[in-house]
Design a protein around this motif. Structure first.
Motif, short mmCIF file in Angstrom:
data_model
loop_
_atom_site.label_atom_id
_atom_site.label_comp_id
_atom_site.label_asym_id
_atom_site.label_seq_id
_atom_site.Cartn_x
_atom_site.Cartn_y
_atom_site.Cartn_z
N TRP A 14 2.18 6.04 9.61
CA TRP A 14 1.24 7.06 9.32
C TRP A 14 0.31 5.83 8.54
O TRP A 14 -1.22 5.41 8.94
N VAL A 15 0.82 4.78 7.28
CA VAL A 15 -0.01 3.81 6.70
C VAL A 15 0.14 2.62 7.63
O VAL A 15 -1.81 2.95 7.70
N ARG A 17 -1.02 3.83 11.34
CA ARG A 17 -1.78 3.95 11.86
C ARG A 17 -3.84 4.35 11.49
O ARG A 17 -4.28 3.89 11.88
N ILE A 18 -3.02 4.97 9.51
CA ILE A 18 -4.80 4.43 9.25
C ILE A 18 -5.08 3.56 8.74
O ILE A 18 -6.39 3.12 9.14
N ALA A 19 -4.43 2.44 8.82
CA ALA A 19 -4.92 0.87 8.27
C ALA A 19 -5.60 0.97 9.78
O ALA A 19 -6.91 -0.14 9.95
N TRP A 21 -6.92 2.02 12.08
CA TRP A 21 -8.22 3.14 12.74
C TRP A 21 -9.56 2.35 11.16
O TRP A 21 -10.39 2.34 12.10
N ILE A 22 -9.02 2.61 10.28
CA ILE A 22 -10.02 1.71 9.13
C ILE A 22 -10.74 0.55 9.89
O ILE A 22 -11.23 0.19 10.20
N TRP A 61 -11.81 -6.16 5.63
CA TRP A 61 -10.68 -5.38 6.06
C TRP A 61 -9.98 -5.17 7.76
O TRP A 61 -9.05 -5.35 7.38
N LEU A 65 -6.23 -5.71 7.08
CA LEU A 65 -5.80 -4.34 7.63
C LEU A 65 -4.33 -4.59 8.88
O LEU A 65 -3.68 -4.34 8.91
N SER A 141 -6.02 -5.18 -0.79
CA SER A 141 -5.46 -4.24 0.42
C SER A 141 -3.58 -5.13 1.46
O SER A 141 -2.96 -4.06 1.97
N THR A 179 7.31 2.05 14.84
CA THR A 179 6.71 2.98 14.66
C THR A 179 7.13 4.08 14.16
O THR A 179 6.50 5.57 13.79
#
Length: 181
Positions: A14-15, A17-19, A21-22, A61, A65, A141, A179
């Motif tokens: 999840w971390v 996937r969020i990265a 998406w960002i 970013w 990421l 990050s 994953t």
């Protein structure tokens, strides 16, 4: 231990996937900013003074990421020539050593990124009017994620779970993939 690592893989998934998406949102936003700057400059004969520094900061970013997630998913190229000459039993050890080097590099990114951010915190970015310390947030990050994802890879390998490598096929069992999906 494997059950705990599978749960960790779900969280790290999840971390990641969020990265992503960002990073993907940043890529789109950067493209919009650059397009707006070109349009305003060449069509309206004016300039958006904030567009270039914002686009450059956003680019940091999605680069850092995306690179960290690439390490987690095993998408980065590696130099495996030595593995062709050594017994197959040595490969996991060399992969683990490689992951430790990546973690050390990520730690250096986060540590020195924090140092640079602290030194630049009192200066303002021209065009944006925000602290120059924010320029180094992607470095911090991305480095932190490199450390976390590399440690996850080492732990997975130690527990006997599949750890993705560039050019390898994924295993049939979806619970054993990096994953965790």
């Amino acid at each position: 231990m494997q059950d705990g690592l599978k749960k960790l893989a779900l969280v790290m998934g999840w971390v990641a996937r969020i990265a992503l998406w960002i990073a993907g949102g940043g890529l789109v936003l950067m493209t919009v900013f650059v397009f707006a700057q070109v349009f305003v400059r060449y069509v309206l004969n004016d300039s958006l003074h904030w567009a270039e520094p914002a686009a450059v900061m956003i680019m940091g970013w999605f680069i850092f990421l995306g690179a960290a997630v690439g390490v987690r998913e095993g998408y980065h190229l590696s130099f495996d020539v030595l593995l062709y000459f050594l017994p197959k039993s040595v490969a996991p050890w060399l992969h683990t050593i490689s992951d430790f080097f990546v973690a050390a590099f990520g730690f250096g990114m986060a540590w020195y990124g924090w140092s640079l951010a602290a030194r630049a915190a009192n200066d303002l970015m021209p065009g944006l009017g925000i602290s120059r310390g924010f320029e180094f947030a992607p470095l911090i990050s991305g480095g932190t994620l490199l450390v976390l994802f590399s440690i996850e890879r080492v732990l997975r390998r130690a527990a006997g779970l599949h750890t993705a490598r560039f050019g390898e096929d994924a295993p049939e069992d979806p619970e054993t993939t990096t994953t965790g999906a």
